[in-house]
Design an enzyme around this catalytic site. Sequence first.
Site, PDB file in Angstrom:
ATOM      1  N   GLU B  78     -15.459  27.291   5.334  1.00 27.83           N
ATOM      2  CA  GLU B  78     -14.580  26.131   5.488  1.00 27.83           C
ATOM      3  C   GLU B  78     -15.220  24.841   4.996  1.00 27.83           C
ATOM      4  OE1 GLU B  78     -14.895  28.544   7.653  1.00 27.83           O
ATOM      5  OE2 GLU B  78     -12.897  29.152   8.337  1.00 27.83           O
ATOM      6  N   HIS B 147      -8.334  29.090  19.800  1.00 27.69           N
ATOM      7  CA  HIS B 147      -7.182  29.312  18.921  1.00 27.69           C
ATOM      8  C   HIS B 147      -5.996  28.449  19.340  1.00 27.69           C
ATOM      9  CE1 HIS B 147      -8.850  32.155  16.306  1.00 27.69           C
ATOM     10  NE2 HIS B 147      -8.033  33.155  16.437  1.00 27.69           N
TER      11      HIS B 147
END
Lengths: 326, 365
Positions: B78, B147
């Site tokens: 990322e 999440h």
Amino acid sequence: MSARLYRLLYRIRRVEEEIARVYPTDRIRSPVHLSIGQEAVSVGVCEALEPRDVVFGTYRGHALYLARGGDLRRMIAELYGKATGCTKGKGGSMHLIAPERGVMGMSAVVGTTIANAAGYAYALKFRREPAIIASFFGDGATEEGVFAETLNFAVLKRLPILFVCENNQYAIHTHQSRRQGTPAICQRARAFGMPAEQVDGDLTGLIQRAREVVAEVRAGGGPAFLEVMTYRWREHVGPGFDYHLGFRDEGEAAPWIVADPVARLAAELRPTERARIESEVAEEIADAFAFAEASPFPAAAELTLDVFKEEHHVAATHREAGAECW
Amino acid sequence: MLQPLTVRPARSAGESRIERTLSYADAIREAADQEMARDPSVIVFGLDVDDPKAIQGTTRGLLDTYGPERVFGTPLSEDAMTGAAVGMALAGLRPIHVHIRMDFLLLAMNQLVNVAAKTRYMYSGQVHLPLVIRAMIGKSWGQGAQHSQGLHSFFMHVPGLKVVAPATPFDAKGCLAAAVRDDDPVLYVEHRLLHFQQGPVPEAPYAVRPGKARVTAAGEDITVVGISWMQVECLRARHYLAEIGIRAEVIDPVWLSPLDLNTIAESVEKTGRLLVVDTAWTCCGASAEIVAAVGERLQGIRDLKLKRLGFAPTTCPTTPSLEELFYPNARTIAAAARNLVEDADTGWMPEERPELQEVAFRGPF
């Protein structure tokens, strides 16, 4: 040839010596990370590049900016924080840019521009442009996660990028041997699947190898890696020296100073030619500092310009919003 | 008798008849498709954007149409991929970098905050950075600690980043198009549950440009601002409040940065009460910013009652019994609104109505 190279190297050296001389007056209001001793890395690699090629660098970027032909007046004015600076006094010494010369940015955060350079390389390849990228960073940057991530991506996409590790052996005051389990930076680069080699700080040898490697990258060979050995003569940041801190001694610097490419090239020139170059450089530097001194500071209105392209999007919670909404 | 619930955008006169219905996920896909067709410099990448699930369908078909140079899955990197997106944007491409969870943006903070946000300013406007970051907020079925986070306020805090959190399929399409066409970095926040929402979406391309909120339901008694998924919950809460005679005006800010304070403050000047509900924590959050900005604007002009609702000040648990308590919902929003309107702790909690419950998502992911 050597006269031209001498002018390039000597000019960078003298510019930074002048910065160091002026710095204690507090007229330069930007932290400076001087390249003195390391000029040959930027000059040598940039000799192998073409005008259409693009470079990204680090906060120790004066040499790279100047080696690529960045405007000297605008650089000094930037260090002074003046409106005529290369970023109007908004970026300072650590964020020099010269898009017209393919200098697309430098970062104060170690390793950061390595990934930006790879993205730029992706765009060049995507558009089938013949240009390549040179990404400059230090030995400390090879310890950052972004280094490993970017090398993998560059090989995966066979990007037209030359990674240039400018190994001056120190990250601020900490030697490479105290930061890395093994100094084998090139081996790490090879493990990602690209050719890598270490070259010493000799300018002629560097130019020759850089030309060969750049040709391979330009021919579509994918990324390549050069580790160029060099040495920082001065302190990490600021105009002075740091031997008194005790983390290194002048004996370590001595062989690098003996091998100084600036002095070596000077010795190859006829005295009259050398004197002519040095006097022209002195004149140019005096002009650049006078330009910076005489330039105005940016107007107050500049504070909120360039946050967004659309000025009215700045701090919109306190402004009228919605002028261009459907 | 209750009307079926669809969160509809307040339409302008010229858009009063939109026949076609699309899901939020398909609206995203269509916006990306149309922008890629319009502009060959638009590219899409991120973990798994080219896999068979195609990010809940939001990237479906793009690989076939535009090929692997413009649509590609990335290494699990990322940080570097965000940095690469910055470099691509500097070079004139218009990347859309997709993150299937907003939590993963934390791996890219250096490039987002130190580079993307700063680039235009520190280079004094000499370069553009047309970068879109799509980031999804997860909820329910045990998404859990890593999440489920709504971290959009991190990015609102930083000058140089725009933040948009569309709540309807109409805005999902228009805001993505606007983000792609914008020459500055835009964080595009999608709530996972919104992907299932259906709504009217014009077929032709259009942009919902930065800086304008929508009044999604008119009312006189209280202003309720709902961000992202909480817009849906706020509109449901409005039905509970209507049963007890409270008329809530519901506002969707759509763009969090730049924020349309005018629309919100005008409403609060009328109602005197503001409840902001976020799909995030309240501390230093978008709700805190909106409440503070309205308070600053209206202090001395209007007596105000102010309240924020958001995640419980805990990590998100996975067990449904605790997860249910972690989030605001239509009933807790209605209860907070009533307390604000009546200026008392009424202890009221509406009876749950099945048609006002969340049923769209059953996992596993």
